[in-house]
Design a protein around this motif. Structure first.
Motif, short mmCIF file in Angstrom:
data_model
loop_
_atom_site.label_atom_id
_atom_site.label_comp_id
_atom_site.label_asym_id
_atom_site.label_seq_id
_atom_site.Cartn_x
_atom_site.Cartn_y
_atom_site.Cartn_z
N UNK A 1 -44.63 67.15 100.77
CA UNK A 1 -43.60 66.11 100.88
C UNK A 1 -42.69 66.38 102.07
N UNK A 2 -42.13 65.32 102.67
CA UNK A 2 -41.13 65.52 103.72
C UNK A 2 -39.90 66.23 103.14
N UNK A 3 -39.16 66.90 103.99
CA UNK A 3 -38.02 67.71 103.55
C UNK A 3 -37.01 66.90 102.74
N UNK A 4 -36.65 65.71 103.21
CA UNK A 4 -35.65 64.91 102.48
C UNK A 4 -36.17 64.50 101.10
N UNK A 5 -37.47 64.25 100.98
CA UNK A 5 -38.05 63.93 99.69
C UNK A 5 -38.02 65.14 98.75
N UNK A 6 -38.27 66.32 99.31
CA UNK A 6 -38.22 67.54 98.50
C UNK A 6 -36.82 67.76 97.94
N UNK A 7 -35.82 67.57 98.80
CA UNK A 7 -34.43 67.77 98.37
C UNK A 7 -34.04 66.76 97.29
N UNK A 8 -34.41 65.51 97.49
CA UNK A 8 -34.12 64.48 96.48
C UNK A 8 -34.83 64.81 95.17
#
Length: 185
Positions: free
Chosen positions: A96-103
């Protein structure tokens, strides 16, 4: 050949004599069954097995109601599967992209599990005849084993659901990327 009893061995015999067959206790202590029976007699604890069957788990070093062919109890088996599931989840999260991982991490951290049952309480064996005390202690150890196994099983099932949600999110992201590539081409 006679060897002296260590304090740990004596305490082990005192705590577990009668909760498992004498042969299992002797095998765990790497002693002759007659030596263990003699130590039981010296301590004044019954060594005749009168309770719920318990088996020794070498992995977590505790008595359990069940062990599989490899000698692993239900609790350890669930922990093993949990580690595998968490490794697969971590591999999915890397896709997953980083922002998706954080969310996703923030959302998953807010998810609550069901309230855990309290562990079984140790019985008060004071004043009980020795055989009843051993039977009560054995039943308690079996119930504790089941409670611990249930707790690990629920953790494993929760991790499995997290992995499934992560896999669904990865599929959605990959489908979105493929749709975007088709739209650009």
């Amino acid at each position: 050949m006679f060897r002296d009893w260590t304090l740990d061995e004596t305490l082990f015999v005192r705590d577990y004599a009668g909760t498992v067959p004498l042969s299992d206790l002797a095998r765990h202590l790497r002693r002759d069954a007659r030596d263990v029976a003699g130590e039981c007699a010296r301590l004044g604890v019954p060594f005749v097995y009168v309770g719920t069957p318990l088996f020794w788990c070498d992995e977590c070093a505790s008595w359990a109601r069940r062990v599989d062919k490899s000698g692993r109890c239900d609790k350890c088996r669930s922990r093993h599967y949990l580690q595998r599931i968490e490794a697969k989840t971590a591999a999915l999260m890397e896709r997953l992209p980083l922002e998706q991982r954080e969310t996703y991490a923030r959302f998953e951290s807010k998810r609550g599990g069901r309230v855990r049952d309290a562990p079984p309480l140790a019985p008060d064996t004071s004043g009980m005849p020795p055989r009843e005390a051993v039977a009560a202690a054995t039943a308690y150890l079996a119930d504790l084993s089941d409670w611990e196994a249930g707790k690990e099983y629920r953790a494993r099932k929760s991790a499995q659901k997290r992995k499934e949600r992560a896999a669904r999110k990865v599929r959605e992201m990959e489908q979105l990327c493929q749709a975007n590539k088709k739209g650009v081409a």
